[in-house]
Design a protein around this motif. Structure first.
Motif, PDB file in Angstrom:
ATOM      1  N   CYS A   1      -9.756   0.241  -4.807  1.00  0.00           N
ATOM      2  CA  CYS A   1      -9.828   1.471  -5.616  1.00  0.00           C
ATOM      3  C   CYS A   1      -9.614   1.183  -7.098  1.00  0.00           C
ATOM      4  N   GLY A   2      -8.726   0.230  -7.414  1.00  0.00           N
ATOM      5  CA  GLY A   2      -8.439  -0.056  -8.825  1.00  0.00           C
ATOM      6  C   GLY A   2      -9.621  -0.691  -9.533  1.00  0.00           C
TER       7      GLY A   2
ATOM      8  N   SER B   1      -2.571   5.519 -14.419  1.00  0.00           N
ATOM      9  CA  SER B   1      -1.846   5.808 -13.185  1.00  0.00           C
ATOM     10  C   SER B   1      -2.398   7.055 -12.499  1.00  0.00           C
ATOM     11  N   TRP B   2      -2.397   7.062 -11.175  1.00  0.00           N
ATOM     12  CA  TRP B   2      -2.860   8.232 -10.429  1.00  0.00           C
ATOM     13  C   TRP B   2      -2.105   8.322  -9.102  1.00  0.00           C
ATOM     14  N   ASP B   3      -2.183   9.457  -8.451  1.00  0.00           N
ATOM     15  CA  ASP B   3      -1.497   9.688  -7.170  1.00  0.00           C
ATOM     16  C   ASP B   3      -0.027   9.240  -7.208  1.00  0.00           C
ATOM     17  N   MET B   4       0.666   9.498  -8.256  1.00  0.00           N
ATOM     18  CA  MET B   4       2.091   9.202  -8.429  1.00  0.00           C
ATOM     19  C   MET B   4       2.405   7.711  -8.558  1.00  0.00           C
TER      20      MET B   4
ATOM     21  N   ALA C   1       0.835  -1.206   0.000  1.00  0.00           N
ATOM     22  CA  ALA C   1       0.000   0.000   0.000  1.00  0.00           C
ATOM     23  C   ALA C   1       0.872   1.259   0.000  1.00  0.00           C
ATOM     24  N   ASP C   2       2.033   1.191   0.694  1.00  0.00           N
ATOM     25  CA  ASP C   2       2.931   2.357   0.757  1.00  0.00           C
ATOM     26  C   ASP C   2       3.554   2.672  -0.596  1.00  0.00           C
ATOM     27  N   LYS C   3       3.966   1.621  -1.288  1.00  0.00           N
ATOM     28  CA  LYS C   3       4.771   1.847  -2.504  1.00  0.00           C
ATOM     29  C   LYS C   3       3.942   1.936  -3.767  1.00  0.00           C
ATOM     30  N   GLY C   4       2.716   1.434  -3.743  1.00  0.00           N
ATOM     31  CA  GLY C   4       1.866   1.532  -4.930  1.00  0.00           C
ATOM     32  C   GLY C   4       2.172   0.457  -5.965  1.00  0.00           C
ATOM     33  N   GLU C   5       1.423   0.487  -7.056  1.00  0.00           N
ATOM     34  CA  GLU C   5       1.428  -0.604  -8.026  1.00  0.00           C
ATOM     35  C   GLU C   5       2.157  -0.299  -9.325  1.00  0.00           C
ATOM     36  N   LEU C   6       2.594   0.954  -9.492  1.00  0.00           N
ATOM     37  CA  LEU C   6       3.092   1.382 -10.805  1.00  0.00           C
ATOM     38  C   LEU C   6       4.247   0.503 -11.311  1.00  0.00           C
TER      39      LEU C   6
END
Ligand SMILES: [Zn+2]
Length: 383
Positions: free
Chosen positions: A138-139, A41-44, A15-20
């Protein structure tokens, strides 16, 4: 495929690092197979990735819906580093290996192989790997709210969706829903040498806890369809799992809250359950004028119940020569895809009991077997 799985684990999609980072790994893998994909992609750092394999469009499309994120490694020490993707004795270790990067690697590989074989497809393959399944979906929600393009791309609609979550090759058509509630009582702070000048929020919470003791009997009764066990899912359950209140020993606490985890059956409506809880609060208030409390929904996942006698499920079972469908204890994003009005099955490699635990691993042979299964499913539904 092994290398793809390792890269997915190493992309550390907590959750901290995200999925990008994981979305980029998949995008590169698809590109190598000549498949276009789109990263949303969103929120960086947050990301979904969608790919579509075009066909003649004569048959309905098939959706593979995965999630990119993983839960954290936890406090325990791991035998191998949690994001090292260490290979040992036919297994790959790492957070997400079973839940569900093994399934993603298998689905991506199956799709790439089909495209590489040059087989003409009569229906599209739509691949989604989404963000945030472990936290707030969210995704999946973003994909669903933004998939007005689906009918245009897949004129015959969607035949169904496959969720490659770890079921250890069981075909899963049902799981309970999840409703996380926070109930907060408000009081009035006072010096605790004169408690009568305050309103104790912990004492107010005790009134609620006493009522909730009776909750399964009173509120999950026949009228709420919660008392009747479901054929595959058993009973609804309720568990109060967190409590916090009070700041210091010499002040009457002005706030106390509890977290409640309710696992629901398909016949139950989450709004009804919240309304029932609110009624409890009104009843307590009518007997205790100083009582003040409210309910908030922290998270919810609807129950999943796919008709196991529908054509899609029958065909799915027959293709894999599996005679029965099952239910699982965990929840998934599947109900979001079911909301498109399509049958959804959960089917994938990996042992469910390893998920979210230290030393999570997947057998490499299982990932290979899943890729073959997915290829067969694609050929069955789309050629
Ligand atoms: Zn999962």
């Amino acid at each position: 495929m092994k290398e793809l799985l390792k890269k997915l684990i190493q992309s550390e999609t907590t959750a901290d690092k995200g999925e990008l980072a994981a979305a980029e790994v998949i995008s590169a893998e698809f590109r190598r197979s000549g498949i276009d994909s789109r990263i949303d992609s969103w929120d960086m750092t947050r990301a979904n990735i969608v790919a579509r394999i075009e066909s003649t469009g004569r048959r309905a499309a098939l959706l593979f819906a995965c999630h990119l994120d993983v839960v954290g490694p936890g406090e325990a020490t791991w035998k191998h580093p949690a994001f090292g993707a260490v290979e040992s004795e036919g297994k790959i270790y790492g957070r997400g290996s079973a839940d569900m990067k093994g399934g993603i690697a298998a689905a991506v590989t199956a799709i790439s192989r089909i495209v590489g074989s040059g087989r003409k497809l009569q229906g599209d393959i739509i691949f989604l790997a989404a963000a945030g399944e472990e936290t707030d979906s969210c995704g999946a929600r973003r994909f669903i709210s933004d998939c007005g393009w689906l009918p245009e791309l897949a004129p015959k609609g969607l035949a169904g969706a496959v969720i490659p979550e770890p079921t250890d090759f069981a075909i899963v058509t049902a799981h309970r829903g999840m409703l996380w509630l926070e109930v907060t009582t408000k009081g009035k702070a006072a010096h605790s040498s004169m408690p009568h000048l305050g309103v104790n929020a912990i004492a107010s919470m005790r009134l609620i806890l006493d009522e909730l003791e009776n909750y399964p009997r009173v509120f999950l009764s026949k009228t709420r369809a919660g008392a009747e066990p479901h054929k595959l899912l058993g009973k609804c359950s309720i568990s109060i799992n967190t409590i916090s209140g009070g700041k210091t020993l010499n002040v009457v606490p002005d706030k106390c809250s509890i977290g409640i985890d309710i696992r629901t059956l398909p016949a139950q409506n989450h709004r009804d359950i919240v309304a029932d809880l609110e009624k409890i609060l009104v009843k307590i208030k009518s007997e205790n004028p100083q009582f003040d409390a409210g309910v908030a929904v922290l998270r919810e996942v609807e129950p999943l119940e796919t008709d196991c006698h529908c054509d899609f499920v029958k065909e799915f079972c027959s293709c894999l020569e599996i005679g029965e469908t099952k239910a699982v204890g965990f929840t998934s994003d599947a109900p979001y895809f079911a909301s498109l009005g399509i049958p959804v099955v959960i089917f994938g490699p990996g042992k469910p009991h390893l998920c979210h635990k230290p030393d999570e691993y997947i057998d490499i042979s299982d990932v290979e077997k899943a890729a073959e299964n997915y290829e067969n499913i694609i050929l069955r539904f789309l050629t």
